[in-house]
Design a protein around this motif. Sequence first.
Motif, PDB file in Angstrom:
ATOM      1  N   UNK A 152       0.817  -1.218   0.000  1.00 45.62           N
ATOM      2  CA  UNK A 152       0.000   0.000   0.000  1.00 45.62           C
ATOM      3  C   UNK A 152       0.846   1.262   0.000  1.00 45.62           C
ATOM      4  N   UNK A 153       2.109   1.140   0.388  1.00 42.25           N
ATOM      5  CA  UNK A 153       2.971   2.316   0.442  1.00 42.25           C
ATOM      6  C   UNK A 153       3.517   2.715  -0.930  1.00 42.25           C
ATOM      7  N   UNK A 154       3.398   1.825  -1.909  1.00 42.30           N
ATOM      8  CA  UNK A 154       3.918   2.133  -3.243  1.00 42.30           C
ATOM      9  C   UNK A 154       2.977   3.083  -3.974  1.00 42.30           C
ATOM     10  N   UNK A 155       3.560   4.043  -4.650  1.00 42.45           N
ATOM     11  CA  UNK A 155       2.784   4.970  -5.473  1.00 42.45           C
ATOM     12  C   UNK A 155       2.809   4.459  -6.915  1.00 42.45           C
ATOM     13  N   UNK A 156       1.996   3.425  -7.174  1.00 43.37           N
ATOM     14  CA  UNK A 156       2.042   2.729  -8.459  1.00 43.37           C
ATOM     15  C   UNK A 156       1.184   3.458  -9.481  1.00 43.37           C
ATOM     16  N   UNK A 157       1.735   3.659 -10.678  1.00 42.65           N
ATOM     17  CA  UNK A 157       0.981   4.290 -11.752  1.00 42.65           C
ATOM     18  C   UNK A 157      -0.104   3.333 -12.231  1.00 42.65           C
ATOM     19  N   UNK A 158      -1.293   3.845 -12.434  1.00 41.35           N
ATOM     20  CA  UNK A 158      -2.398   3.044 -12.944  1.00 41.35           C
ATOM     21  C   UNK A 158      -2.397   3.138 -14.465  1.00 41.35           C
ATOM     22  N   UNK A 159      -1.958   2.089 -15.116  1.00 41.28           N
ATOM     23  CA  UNK A 159      -1.834   2.079 -16.563  1.00 41.28           C
ATOM     24  C   UNK A 159      -2.918   1.175 -17.150  1.00 41.28           C
ATOM     25  N   UNK A 160      -3.774   1.742 -17.977  1.00 39.62           N
ATOM     26  CA  UNK A 160      -4.791   0.956 -18.673  1.00 39.62           C
ATOM     27  C   UNK A 160      -4.561   1.067 -20.172  1.00 39.62           C
ATOM     28  N   UNK A 197      -3.548   3.943 -24.701  1.00 37.71           N
ATOM     29  CA  UNK A 197      -4.304   4.275 -23.498  1.00 37.71           C
ATOM     30  C   UNK A 197      -5.658   4.847 -23.917  1.00 37.71           C
ATOM     31  N   UNK A 198      -6.730   4.521 -23.202  1.00 38.15           N
ATOM     32  CA  UNK A 198      -8.074   4.965 -23.600  1.00 38.15           C
ATOM     33  C   UNK A 198      -8.376   6.394 -23.157  1.00 38.15           C
ATOM     34  N   UNK A 199      -7.435   7.278 -23.333  1.00 33.51           N
ATOM     35  CA  UNK A 199      -7.602   8.666 -22.906  1.00 33.51           C
ATOM     36  C   UNK A 199      -7.229   9.601 -24.049  1.00 33.51           C
TER      37      UNK A 199
END
Length: 883
Positions: free
Chosen positions: A317-325, A383-385
């Motif tokens: 939970x401490x990791x600041x993981x990038x959310x890649x879709x 990426x869907x953005x």
Amino acid sequence: MDGEQAARWVAAQEGVPVGADLVAAARRQLEFLAAVDRRRWLYEGPLLHRAIRRYKACWLPLLAKHTQAPVVDGPLVVPLDCQWIWHCHRLNPVQYIRDCKKVYGRILNNDNVESSIGTKSKIQSEKVWKELYPEEPFELEYTSSETTMDVNPGATEAISYDLISAVKRQSSFYYQVGTPTMHDQRFLAEALARYKGFLYLIKMNQDKGVQRFRVPTYDVDLMWHTHQLHPVTYCKDMLKLLGKVLEHDDTDADRSEGKKLDVGFTETTEQFESIFGARYWKAGCMYRGNMPSPVTSTPQIFSTEVGNGSDICKAQKDLNVLDITFVELYLQIVDIKNLPSAVPKENVYVWFTKNQSDMFISDGGRLDISTVTGKTGASLQCEPTGELILTVMVDQASKKPEPIGKVSIPLQHLTGPDSKLSFERWFELKAHGGHATSPPVSLRVAASATVPCSGQKVFSMVRTEPFSLKSCLLPHSIKNQKMGSWTRFLYDCGTELIRLQIREHKVKNAMAFKRELVGVLKSRKQQLQLAEFRENKWTLKNSNLSISGSPDGSMLNLKCDNQLIKLYQGRKLEYERKCCKCHSEDASAVTAVRFCSEHPYGKAVALLDTESQLIMVNEDEFLLPWITISFLFMDADGQDGVELISSAVVQKAVVSGSDPAIVSETHTLGDRSAAVAPVQCGTCSTALGGEKVMAGCKTDHASSGACPAAVASGEDGHAESAGCGSGCGGGNCGPMVVEDSKANNAKSGGCGSGCGGGGGCGTLLKASTMTGEGQAKSKSGGCGSGCGSGGSCGTLLKSKAADRDSMVIEGSKASHIKSGGCGSGCGGCGTLINSSATAGQGLAKSAGCGSGCWPAVAAAVAGCPVAGDGGFGSSSVSSLQEE
């Protein structure tokens, strides 16, 4: 669609009878197939033979009784093994109808029958089963012992259909359809509409007296299977539509170019698009390639369903993981109208890109405009953005291409929750310069997409070591210097997730030293204790995983509650190279495979490539443990006795790296796609059922996997390619290092133009020792332009060492780098890092790929097809049988 095509589409939707709710039934079928896939002992072997005997001798007689007079209150529940054999039997509807009528005098239907998957209660069905077959268990499990069934031989011999072969043909179907997109309600609704269109074509051909081999895409095939699983309804619907029962022929599996299946799919595509004016190819429903080879034939049996990976790491939970879709996107330019009279249509093409940075698309790519039916467009991932930018360009003989106009298409319109995941319509262009026309130039665009999925995380390992004059003068001090080095884990975009370091200090009141691995989160300046070296081996901290030896051929076992993670050497399962057999076992790779109740045969969750020093993780819960383990693998030194476990020594010699005595900061990039799978070789990735089209190449070139080479030259030197000459067909092209203060000539160092089958194209390292004097211009470091979707293209490292003992990746005033990794149209590219010591002087036009590169990163997720790897369903129509 024009008016006539639209009318035919409406006729198909209204006139093709389908007497069952196929959308809801298809979702239930997918759940059932997933349950069977977790019990692969039903695909082959003694338990399959027993399941077939149980189906013939137990289930069919019980079903016959139930269809005459219900034997239970409510629906009768079918045992899973019997349901699987019944499923495969019904997928040959003509044979099933014949067998049922022969033995029971009528079709045994699925009315008032329920699967054991998801049922609320099967107590009554189990009771009836035990009364009839007291020696036979209701559910057949892997641990079930073999028994001799006392049955009437006539009950089994009367059914002559080869069910073993039928099971074998259907055992790979779930791999093709078990994707998140296939479970989407919108996608299934469109699949039903396309299935009705498919049947309409067959009806048209029959009315004309033409017998053609029609081949479905996998969304259509899923609906067709679902329809057949309702045998009475299917029979009635086919008799009403065709006057005969439509046969389902799944015996032909040869997808080679020019063979029956390939030709049939091409003809089906052309007819579908000509009749309806809609694209037959569709994202998410094409052939995904062969099933990955299993790592084991013996399932891991767990007592409970607990253990989905969410509790593996306490510090996750401490990791600041990038959310890649990402989404898989199919894009085709169907037509253009209202061009200025002075512009020849044959000189016009479209350049696509995104209006914002994208992890999968760099410079975009070229799309030709094709009004011919059956032609395919580009298959890519993004990426869907943001917005997709389509710019209409005109090729000019003596000038660079000129834009006519452009249109912006928000991807939300294609992938949003209110979208249908596909569209085909006209878009008016915003005119550029003096090309305004009345009416405005318009572009007809066909696009489809999969549902957004979480992309795997890819990190490079970058070691930063403190420079010390002592290390240069006293080589024996390298070990001490290494102890103080940091290894950073970076995303492709350069964002740092965490940095790791091994520390050694004395234990209080003792002479012993304590060695531990710590991680520091840059975002929070927080320190985590990740591992500790005790009793001559490493143990993980802040994790519920325990390390142990493995007696079954894997490298290590990581145990946690009701799950097990095994480490295997080489690329396994989803990371397996699928294109051909020319790739030998990749000894530089380590794959982590998770076993749990959901995946008893294993699911690949992470990969380490020790050569490129890249790691990939498919599940966020396993990210921090895998970073820790990967670091320890890369850092292990057999001579010092440092081992993960006593029986698993990872030699440092396995890892190819730079000498820490002379390297201050080494960006070990290797080839960007070397650790990414699946990818396709240029020689063996020809599309099945259509042309292979790459975004960076013209259509007529892409089908051969080799585009004309772009050769860059400069005054002081040039680099035509990096590794092989023109037309290289080898499996691995070697690296080339050029060290020349003035000439700076590198003709090859990775692959030349049209590299046709490289398993791994090398790296071009341009090192200059002269300050300001050496000049290097290179268009490709790894592959030449049009590298044929190679297994892995190299990385262009432009480095200059001057005035310091350290070597860094830099750009000087004269250094112009157009592409790092591949030229246009490459199938899997490297990474370009251009670090300039003089601000504004280092130029980099492409980070990772040239124009139109096929991003191989997300292709590793669920084994998605790369570069238009065409596909079609496993079923086809060979004949109409009358019953």
